[in-house]
Design a protein around this motif. Structure first.
Motif, short mmCIF file in Angstrom:
data_model
loop_
_atom_site.label_atom_id
_atom_site.label_comp_id
_atom_site.label_asym_id
_atom_site.label_seq_id
_atom_site.Cartn_x
_atom_site.Cartn_y
_atom_site.Cartn_z
N LEU A 231 0.77 -1.17 -0.19
CA LEU A 231 0.10 0.05 0.16
C LEU A 231 0.90 1.42 -0.07
O LEU A 231 2.11 1.21 0.45
N GLU A 232 0.51 2.22 -0.71
CA GLU A 232 0.87 3.59 -0.44
C GLU A 232 -0.10 4.76 -0.36
O GLU A 232 -1.27 4.68 -1.17
N TRP A 233 0.02 5.34 0.79
CA TRP A 233 -0.85 6.25 1.16
C TRP A 233 -0.66 7.96 0.91
O TRP A 233 0.43 8.16 0.74
N ALA A 234 -1.58 8.53 0.18
CA ALA A 234 -1.40 9.86 0.21
C ALA A 234 -2.02 10.75 1.02
O ALA A 234 -3.49 10.29 1.48
N VAL A 235 -1.60 11.61 1.69
CA VAL A 235 -2.15 12.38 2.78
C VAL A 235 -1.94 13.82 2.49
O VAL A 235 -0.98 14.13 2.19
N GLU A 236 -3.21 14.52 2.71
CA GLU A 236 -3.29 16.04 2.56
C GLU A 236 -2.26 16.55 3.73
O GLU A 236 -2.51 16.42 4.67
N ASP A 237 -1.33 17.22 3.12
CA ASP A 237 -0.35 17.95 3.87
C ASP A 237 -0.81 19.05 5.15
O ASP A 237 -0.53 20.44 4.68
N CYS A 238 -1.60 18.77 6.01
CA CYS A 238 -1.99 19.77 6.98
C CYS A 238 -1.28 19.18 8.16
O CYS A 238 -1.72 18.45 8.84
N ARG A 239 0.12 19.84 8.44
CA ARG A 239 0.90 19.35 9.19
C ARG A 239 0.19 19.17 10.74
O ARG A 239 0.62 18.36 11.38
N HIS A 240 -0.49 20.52 11.11
CA HIS A 240 -1.24 19.97 12.61
C HIS A 240 -2.13 19.12 12.83
O HIS A 240 -2.52 18.61 13.82
N VAL A 241 -2.77 18.83 11.52
CA VAL A 241 -3.58 17.49 11.55
C VAL A 241 -3.53 16.22 11.05
O VAL A 241 -3.65 15.35 11.68
N SER A 242 -2.67 16.23 10.32
CA SER A 242 -2.37 14.89 9.44
C SER A 242 -0.89 14.43 10.01
O SER A 242 -0.51 13.20 9.78
N LEU A 243 -0.34 15.14 10.96
CA LEU A 243 1.13 14.41 11.40
C LEU A 243 1.05 13.38 12.12
O LEU A 243 1.52 12.08 11.87
N ARG A 244 -0.06 13.22 12.95
CA ARG A 244 -0.24 12.09 14.06
C ARG A 244 -0.75 10.79 12.94
O ARG A 244 -0.24 9.54 13.14
N LEU A 245 -1.38 11.10 11.95
CA LEU A 245 -1.91 9.93 10.93
C LEU A 245 -0.68 9.53 10.30
O LEU A 245 -0.38 8.30 10.10
N GLU A 246 0.18 10.52 9.89
CA GLU A 246 1.36 10.10 8.94
C GLU A 246 2.23 9.18 10.07
O GLU A 246 2.77 8.03 9.74
N ARG A 247 2.48 9.54 11.31
CA ARG A 247 3.27 8.60 12.07
C ARG A 247 2.63 7.38 12.41
O ARG A 247 3.46 6.46 12.42
N ALA A 248 1.30 7.27 12.65
CA ALA A 248 0.59 6.05 13.05
C ALA A 248 0.70 4.95 11.63
O ALA A 248 0.98 3.84 11.84
N LEU A 249 0.70 5.62 10.32
CA LEU A 249 1.06 4.88 9.30
C LEU A 249 2.38 4.13 9.08
O LEU A 249 2.63 3.32 8.81
N LEU A 250 3.32 5.21 9.50
CA LEU A 250 4.89 4.94 9.35
C LEU A 250 5.11 3.83 10.49
O LEU A 250 5.73 2.77 10.06
N ALA A 251 4.44 3.86 11.69
CA ALA A 251 4.80 2.76 12.49
C ALA A 251 4.16 1.35 12.32
O ALA A 251 4.60 0.57 12.80
N ALA A 252 3.24 1.47 11.40
CA ALA A 252 2.48 0.25 10.98
C ALA A 252 3.24 -0.26 9.70
O ALA A 252 2.75 -1.17 9.19
#
Length: 307
Positions: free
Chosen positions: A10-31
């Motif tokens: 899988l490859e995820w595309a996340v809208e770059d809203c740093r204050h909102v999407s940062l935790r989602l990005e970190r959770a995906l990377l941790a997985a």
């Protein structure tokens, strides 16, 4: 991830809203996932060419996906197997430390109830030492046979087990860091745990265009706050706070090391009129540049990775 077919990468595309999407990005990377940041301005063209008008979460998700497909060179954040395993080890150690801290607090209350003098005789950071815990475990059952003494003895055993496991994890983390990024360990003030945190939270340094982008990601790029004749910068509260904390520990240690470059730079900033916080922020920004270059040096080249 649950709905996706097994064995499919899988490859995820996340809208770059740093204050909102940062935790989602970190959770995906941790997985163990791969994440691409899509700047919001790229979604405008995708929305204007869509057949469906309006705004909703499905429409936004479609626009993000189309923008990511249209721009294949967007920065890709991903862990290689070694850095992800290192992150798992670092996170597991931190969870064990948190559990041990809670147990130590409960044990101190029990010891205070049993014998205030005994509790006061133990230093504030003395209940994570195996020798003291072993002596306490031998002392409690005979001196305090009641229920509170029994509970305290059980806590001592649990704390001792956690401490043993934490120290084993620290040795394994140090061994892995020495193999992945020995350059970081040569940086004054950067121990194995701080180096492991830097590697685990960066998720491939090559995804950043420059060291300035890395500093912004780590929250160490000071934000201008000048007005009139006052020229100053304020603290950046965004970014990856785990990276920021690791850089802060290194900066704080360097300011206490006589003859270190970090202390010399800190004193130079103070001589120019910066207060302590401003000088520390400037030192952390400088360290972000150094750490980024060291991480790039430790990143395997394509030839090395293929071998």
């Amino acid at each position: 991830m649950t709905l996706a077919p097994e064995q499919q990468e899988l490859e995820w595309a996340v809208e770059d809203c740093r204050h909102v999407s940062l935790r989602l990005e970190r959770a995906l990377l941790a997985a163990g996932q791969r994440v691409r940041r899509v700047p919001p301005k790229l979604m405008a063209g995708a929305r204007s060419s869509a057949r469906q008008f309006g705004k909703s979460d499905p429409i936004d998700a479609t626009a993000i996906a189309r923008a990511a497909l249209r721009e294949p060179d967007l920065p890709l954040a991903e862990h290689d197997p070694e850095s992800r395993e290192l992150k798992l080890l670092v996170d597991h150690r931190e969870h064990l430390v948190t559990e041990r801290t809670a147990m130590i607090c409960r044990l101190r209350w029990h010891l205070h109830e049993l014998d205030p003098e005994l509790e006061r005789s133990i230093p504030s950071r003395g209940l994570d030492k195996p020798t003291r815990l072993t002596a306490l475990a031998a002392q409690l059952p005979g001196a305090h046979p009641g229920l509170v003494g029994k509970l305290a003895a059980e806590l001592v055993g649990d704390i001792l087990a956690r401490t043993t496991r934490i120290r084993a994890l620290e040795r394994e983390i140090a061994h892995r860091v020495a193999g992945l990024a020995p350059q970081l360990l040569e940086l004054p003030g950067c121990g194995p745990l701080s180096a492991a945190k830097l590697i685990a939270e960066t998720a491939r340094p090559g995804r950043f265009r420059s060291e300035a982008c890395f500093a912004m990601h780590a929250g160490t790029a000071p934000i201008p706050a000048s007005s009139g004749r006052t020229d100053r910068h304020r603290l950046a509260r965004g970014g990856n706070r785990q990276l920021n904390a690791a850089l802060h520990r290194i900066a704080l240690t360097q300011t206490r090391l006589p003859g270190s470059l970090g202390r010399a730079y800190y004193e130079k900033r103070r001589a120019r009129g910066d207060n302590h916080n401003e000088a520390m922020r400037a030192l952390k920004r400088r360290l972000a540049r150094v750490v980024f270059n060291l991480l790039l040096q430790s990143q395997p080249t394509p030839a090395t990775a293929a071998a």
